[in-house]
Write a protein that holds these residues in place. Structure first.
Motif, short mmCIF file in Angstrom:
data_model
loop_
_atom_site.label_atom_id
_atom_site.label_comp_id
_atom_site.label_asym_id
_atom_site.label_seq_id
_atom_site.Cartn_x
_atom_site.Cartn_y
_atom_site.Cartn_z
N ASP A 23 0.84 -1.21 0.00
CA ASP A 23 0.00 0.00 0.00
C ASP A 23 0.87 1.26 0.00
O ASP A 23 0.66 2.20 0.79
CB ASP A 23 -0.93 0.03 1.22
N SER A 52 -9.43 10.27 -2.44
CA SER A 52 -10.85 9.98 -2.22
C SER A 52 -11.07 8.47 -2.36
O SER A 52 -10.20 7.75 -2.85
CB SER A 52 -11.72 10.74 -3.22
N GLY A 53 -12.25 8.02 -1.91
CA GLY A 53 -12.55 6.60 -2.02
C GLY A 53 -13.00 6.00 -0.71
O GLY A 53 -13.84 6.57 0.00
N ASN A 54 -12.42 4.86 -0.35
CA ASN A 54 -12.82 4.10 0.82
C ASN A 54 -12.69 4.94 2.10
O ASN A 54 -11.61 5.44 2.43
CB ASN A 54 -11.97 2.84 0.93
N VAL A 55 -13.81 5.09 2.81
CA VAL A 55 -13.83 5.96 4.00
C VAL A 55 -12.91 5.43 5.09
O VAL A 55 -12.19 6.20 5.75
CB VAL A 55 -15.28 6.12 4.52
N LYS A 56 -12.93 4.11 5.32
CA LYS A 56 -12.09 3.53 6.38
C LYS A 56 -10.61 3.82 6.11
O LYS A 56 -9.86 4.21 7.00
CB LYS A 56 -12.33 2.03 6.47
N ALA A 57 -10.18 3.65 4.85
CA ALA A 57 -8.78 3.92 4.50
C ALA A 57 -8.45 5.40 4.67
O ALA A 57 -7.36 5.75 5.14
CB ALA A 57 -8.50 3.46 3.07
N SER A 69 -7.93 0.97 -2.80
CA SER A 69 -9.30 1.50 -2.82
C SER A 69 -9.35 3.02 -2.81
O SER A 69 -10.43 3.61 -2.78
CB SER A 69 -10.07 0.95 -1.61
N ILE A 70 -8.20 3.64 -2.84
CA ILE A 70 -8.10 5.11 -2.80
C ILE A 70 -7.69 5.63 -4.17
O ILE A 70 -6.79 5.08 -4.81
CB ILE A 70 -7.08 5.56 -1.74
#
Length: 233
Positions: A147, A163-168, A178-179
């Motif tokens: 990552d 932007s993208g996955n909120v948890k990440a 996922s970002i």
């Protein structure tokens, strides 16, 4: 300072080894040997070509999280600036504003380390190997980053928006696959969402008075290099 040299300084200060250039996309392996040119390790071959085999082991895991000074990080949720992105955020974003040119952002939450065992004995074999050059360095550690997010700016006032996955985003795992990332200006270096070799541990034979000291397993007679390597050419 050139980008490879600046990146090597970051790796040296945080991991105490040398940078692998280009980071992530290279194909370095344990046992590779080579020289330094303009601050970059240039692979010439692998010591297995000389009939030298070695065992490998896993070293302690590591990580890196570096951001240049004069950089601000701003969180957004639903188009508004927030101190912390909530778990149920909509349209969450993280923007990094780099004030200076030549700034860096280098992050990997997990770096797996693979090491060559018994490097003293390997050095002894190399000492007696016909054709071995004193200036050659050998890779005895490889640092494999997951990552990875590696960026450097060319111009001042450059923005990166993730932007993208909120948890990440909440965990600032900005190199996760996922970002997504958008840049406001051209970048000098841009690696995102990939895994690969980010750093190398190197050693070379120690030469004194035109010859090599005899080597044994009790007293290490090799130089393990810690990011402070002069050019060979």
């Amino acid at each position: 300072m050139k980008i490879p040299n600046a990146f090597n300084d970051i790796i040296k200060n945080h991991l105490n080894v040398n940078a692998a250039w280009l980071p992530i996309t290279n194909t370095f392996q344990l046992g590779d040997y080579g020289i330094f040119s303009d601050g970059v390790f240039m692979q010439l071959g692998n010591i297995k070509e000389f009939g030298i085999e070695f065992d490998t082991a896993e070293g302690p895991d590591s990580s890196i999280n570096f951001t240049s000074s004069e950089t601000s990080v701003i969180n957004f949720s639903g188009g508004a600036q927030v101190d912390v992105i909530p778990p149920t955020a909509v349209d969450a974003k993280v923007t990094m504003k780099f004030g200076n040119k030549g700034s860096f952002f280098v992050k990997s939450p997990l770096i797996k380390v693979k090491v060559m065992q018994n490097i003293n004995q390997i050095g002894a074999r190399l000492k007696d190997t016909e054709g071995w050059k004193r200036k050659w360095k050998v890779v005895h550690q490889v640092y494999h980053a997951k990552d990875a997010a590696i960026f450097s700016t060319i111009a001042a006032d450059t923005d990166l928006t993730f932007s993208g996955n909120v948890k990440a985003l909440r965990e600032l795992n900005l190199g996760a696959a996922s970002i997504s990332v958008n840049t406001s200006k051209e970048m000098g270096l841009e690696m995102h969402g990939k895994a690969g070799i980010i750093a190398l541990g190197l050693f070379k034979l120690r030469w004194l008075g035109g010859g090599v000291r005899s080597m044994d397993v009790t007293h290490q007679e090799i130089d393990v290099l810690h990011g402070e390597v002069e050019d060979d050419v």
